[in-house]
Design a protein around this motif. Structure first.
Motif, mmCIF file in Angstrom:
data_model
loop_
_atom_site.group_PDB
_atom_site.id
_atom_site.type_symbol
_atom_site.label_atom_id
_atom_site.label_comp_id
_atom_site.label_asym_id
_atom_site.label_seq_id
_atom_site.Cartn_x
_atom_site.Cartn_y
_atom_site.Cartn_z
ATOM 1 N N GLY A 366 5.782 19.537 16.202
ATOM 2 C CA GLY A 366 5.939 20.917 15.786
ATOM 3 C C GLY A 366 4.673 21.456 15.134
ATOM 4 N N PRO A 367 4.717 22.703 14.731
ATOM 5 C CA PRO A 367 3.528 23.326 14.144
ATOM 6 C C PRO A 367 3.305 22.903 12.698
ATOM 7 C CG PRO A 367 5.356 24.865 14.148
ATOM 8 C CD PRO A 367 5.845 23.644 14.866
ATOM 9 N N ASP A 381 -4.768 14.197 6.044
ATOM 10 C CA ASP A 381 -4.839 13.298 7.195
ATOM 11 C C ASP A 381 -3.509 13.356 7.938
ATOM 12 O OD1 ASP A 381 -5.261 11.369 9.096
ATOM 13 O OD2 ASP A 381 -6.208 9.951 7.717
ATOM 14 N N MET A 382 -3.529 14.012 9.111
ATOM 15 C CA MET A 382 -2.353 14.144 9.959
ATOM 16 C C MET A 382 -2.573 13.474 11.304
ATOM 17 S SD MET A 382 -1.313 18.095 9.202
ATOM 18 C CE MET A 382 -1.024 18.697 7.532
ATOM 19 N N PHE A 387 1.570 16.877 16.531
ATOM 20 C CA PHE A 387 1.557 18.248 16.028
ATOM 21 C C PHE A 387 0.997 19.189 17.093
ATOM 22 C CE2 PHE A 387 1.270 15.991 11.835
ATOM 23 C CZ PHE A 387 2.493 16.442 11.343
ATOM 24 N N SER A 388 1.538 20.389 17.131
ATOM 25 C CA SER A 388 1.090 21.382 18.106
ATOM 26 C C SER A 388 0.761 22.688 17.384
ATOM 27 C CB SER A 388 2.171 21.601 19.161
ATOM 28 O OG SER A 388 3.398 22.001 18.552
ATOM 29 N N ASN A 408 -6.102 13.067 17.437
ATOM 30 C CA ASN A 408 -5.078 12.724 18.433
ATOM 31 C C ASN A 408 -3.734 13.400 18.174
ATOM 32 O OD1 ASN A 408 -6.951 11.074 19.723
ATOM 33 N ND2 ASN A 408 -6.296 9.241 18.622
ATOM 34 N N ASN A 409 -3.740 14.710 18.241
ATOM 35 C CA ASN A 409 -2.524 15.496 18.240
ATOM 36 C C ASN A 409 -2.551 16.419 19.454
ATOM 37 O OD1 ASN A 409 -0.743 15.148 15.661
ATOM 38 N ND2 ASN A 409 -2.855 15.031 14.904
#
Length: 599
Positions: A366-367, A381-382, A387-388, A408-409
């Protein structure tokens, strides 16, 4: 016989004088014994500082031996010695005195009134003698940061008045003696950073006056005793970096005064108890690097004083509870390396004190909520999620952001506007997304930036001169984008640069000869572009270069023999170019390198 008043007066005077002399002789005897014991111990000690005398104030020259004065010999003016009103030694403090030696020759029985022994930050070695039991009035024992070996003597259990026991940062081994459980007055037990093994004694639950317990950085094993839930006064319970197994005791819900619980880096399993939300004094909940499973308890949202929540590197699953948005004092939320899923709750935007947000290596999707852009985060750090959407434009408006990792999302959209002036940045990793934008307009000058990776996105535009003004930048990774134009010669002014990857773009023109100035360069990859001209002979100055990839360009002319001066070169790929000569002999003489080259 009836005594006259004058006779009675004389007897009283005589008795008084006799008593005074007796007391004086007793004090003198006690003090002289202490002096002798201290001097004998001093004779066995050494200074860690070259040419330094050991405790120079400890000498008979400073002791009053004038018998006519009726004053007993006393060490009370010696360094580290404190005496009571009767001249008896009651405190010994030689911390940070650069001393080495042992306690083997310290006569504990010579100091019946001593209440404190403090020898921290020295180089004492050997065992802790069983004779320590003779110091029966001891309240405080500080032996941390030394080189003591052997086991904790069970005789310590005879020091029934002891309040503080600090033996941390030594080389003590063996199990924790159950006799410690006899120290019912103990308020602080600090044993961290030793080689202690075995289980935590269940009888620790009887030490109900304990307020601080530090057992971390040992080799303790077995389960955490349920009896520790009886330590109603404990405020700091630290047992990380051991090999503890089993679950977190539900009895910990009784520890209402607990402010710090650190069980990280063990082998704990099971779920986090729901009742942990009853620990309303808790400021630090550190459970990372275990095998905990199940969801993050909703009750954690009740811990209004919580400043640090570290649950990373476990097997936790489920979503982030929106209740975490109630943790108004939280400065660090670190839950990476789990199996968490779902989206980031917008309630996290309420965490006005949040500085570190680490959600990496999960299954989030999700956003990214726009509300996060309102926070003054220092580290984000995600990485390695799903995630989009785009990053919040205001993500760096707080002016404190140092680390921004979203590797890498499935992120798209342009680089956030606030990044351009985000001068606080130190480390940036955007690789492996679908981010767009003009690279010359998206990034500015960053005086602190050390590392940036933009690989494998959809960035376009030309490389600006701004990068040469980032004076601490050691790594630039921009491969796999749509960057065009020439490589600016000013980039050669980045003398501190160690890694430069501009591969798989649409760069044209020649390789700047100024690159020869970047003598700290280790890896240079300009492959898969449309670069032309020859290889600058100046690249031979890059004597620390280990990897050079110039393949799949339109380079021509001859390969310069100066590349043979790159003596550390391990890998070189010059394939798919138009060079006019064979490999110079000087390059062929390089040892241990792998060459890929076809004319």
């Amino acid at each position: 016989m009836v005594l006259s008043s004058s006779t009675i007066f004389l007897l009283l005077i005589t008795c008084t004088v006799f008593t005074i002399l007796n007391v004086a002789n007793s004090d003198s005897s006690s003090s002289n014994e202490e002096v002798d014991a201290l001097l004998k111990w001093k004779a066995t000690l050494k200074s860690q500082k070259t040419n330094n005398l050991v405790l120079p104030s400890w000498t008979n020259d400073n002791v009053n031996l004038n018998l006519s004065s009726q004053k007993p010999a006393s060490p009370c003016n010696w360094k580290g010695i404190m005496c009571d009103d009767n001249g008896n030694v009651y405190r010994l403090n030689l911390s940070s005195s650069f001393l080495s030696g042992t306690l083997e020759h310290f006569s504990f029985s010579s100091f019946p009134n001593i209440i404190c022994i403090e020898l921290t930050f020295n180089n004492f070695s050997g065992i802790i003698p069983s004779e320590i039991r003779h110091s029966s009035k001891l309240l405080y024992l500080y032996l941390g940061v030394n080189e003591f070996v052997g086991t904790i003597p069970p005789e310590i259990g005879e020091l029934r008045n002891l309040r503080i026991l600090e033996l941390y940062d030594n080389k003590l081994s063996g199990s924790i003696s159950k006799e410690i459980c006899e120290l019912r007055s103990l308020s602080e037990l600090v044993l961290f950073k030793n080689n202690l093994y075995g289980s935590i004694p269940t009888c620790f639950g009887q030490l109900t006056n304990l307020s601080r317990v530090y057992l971390n950085s040992n080799n303790l094993s077995g389960s955490i005793p349920n009896e520790l839930g009886n330590l109603y006064k404990v405020s700091e319970l630290v047992m990380n970096k051991n090999s503890l197994t089993g679950s977190i005791p539900k009895t910990f819900a009784n520890l209402k005064n607990l402010s710090s619980l650190d069980l990280s880096e063990n082998q704990l399993n099971g779920s986090i108890p729901e009742d942990i939300g009853n620990l309303t004094s808790l400021e630090w909940l550190l459970l990372s690097t275990n095998e905990l499973s199940g969801p993050i308890p909703l009750s954690i949202g009740k811990l209004k004083s919580l400043r640090g929540l570290h649950l990373y590197s476990n097997k936790l699953s489920g979503p982030i509870p929106q209740e975490l948005g109630n943790l108004a004092s939280l400065s660090g939320l670190q839950i990476g390396g789990n199996q968490l899923n779902g989206s980031i709750p917008s309630s996290l935007g309420n965490l006005k004190n949040l500085e570190k947000l680490k959600l990496f290596d999960n299954q989030f999707s999700g956003p990214i909520p726009l509300e996060l852009g309102k926070l003054t985060l220092a580290q984000i750090d995600m990485s390695n999620n799903s995630f989009s959407g785009s990053l919040p434009d205001e993500i760096c408006n707080g002016g404190r952001l140092q680390v921004l990792n979203v590797i890498n999302n499935n992120l798209s959209g342009r680089i956030p506007k606030s990044v351009y002036n985000c001068s606080s940045l130190i480390r940036v990793r955007f690789e492996g997304n679908k981010l767009t934008g003009d690279i010359s307009k998206s990034f500015g000058v960053y005086p602190l930036l050390n590392y940036i990776n933009l690989n494998d996105n959809k960035l376009h535009g030309e490389i600006s001169d701004s990068w040469s003004k980032c004076e601490n930048l050691s790594t630039i990774q921009m491969g796999g984008n749509q960057i065009n134009g020439n490589i600016p010669p000013s980039l050669g002014n980045s003398l501190q640069l160690e890694e430069l990857n501009l591969s798989s773009n649409d760069l044209v023109g020649e390789i700047p000869k100024e690159f020869g100035r970047m003598t700290r360069m280790l890896e240079l990859n300009l492959s898969n572009n449309r670069l032309s001209g020859g290889i600058p002979p100046e690249l031979g100055s890059l004597t620390e270069l280990t990897s050079l990839d110039l393949s799949m360009n339109k380079l021509n002319e001859s390969i310069p023999s100066s590349l043979g001066d790159c003596s550390d070169l391990i890998y070189m790929n010059l394939n798919s170019n138009g060079f006019t000569n064979d490999i110079p002999i000087q390059i062929g003489e390089l040892e241990g390198y792998h060459l890929l080259y076809r004319v």
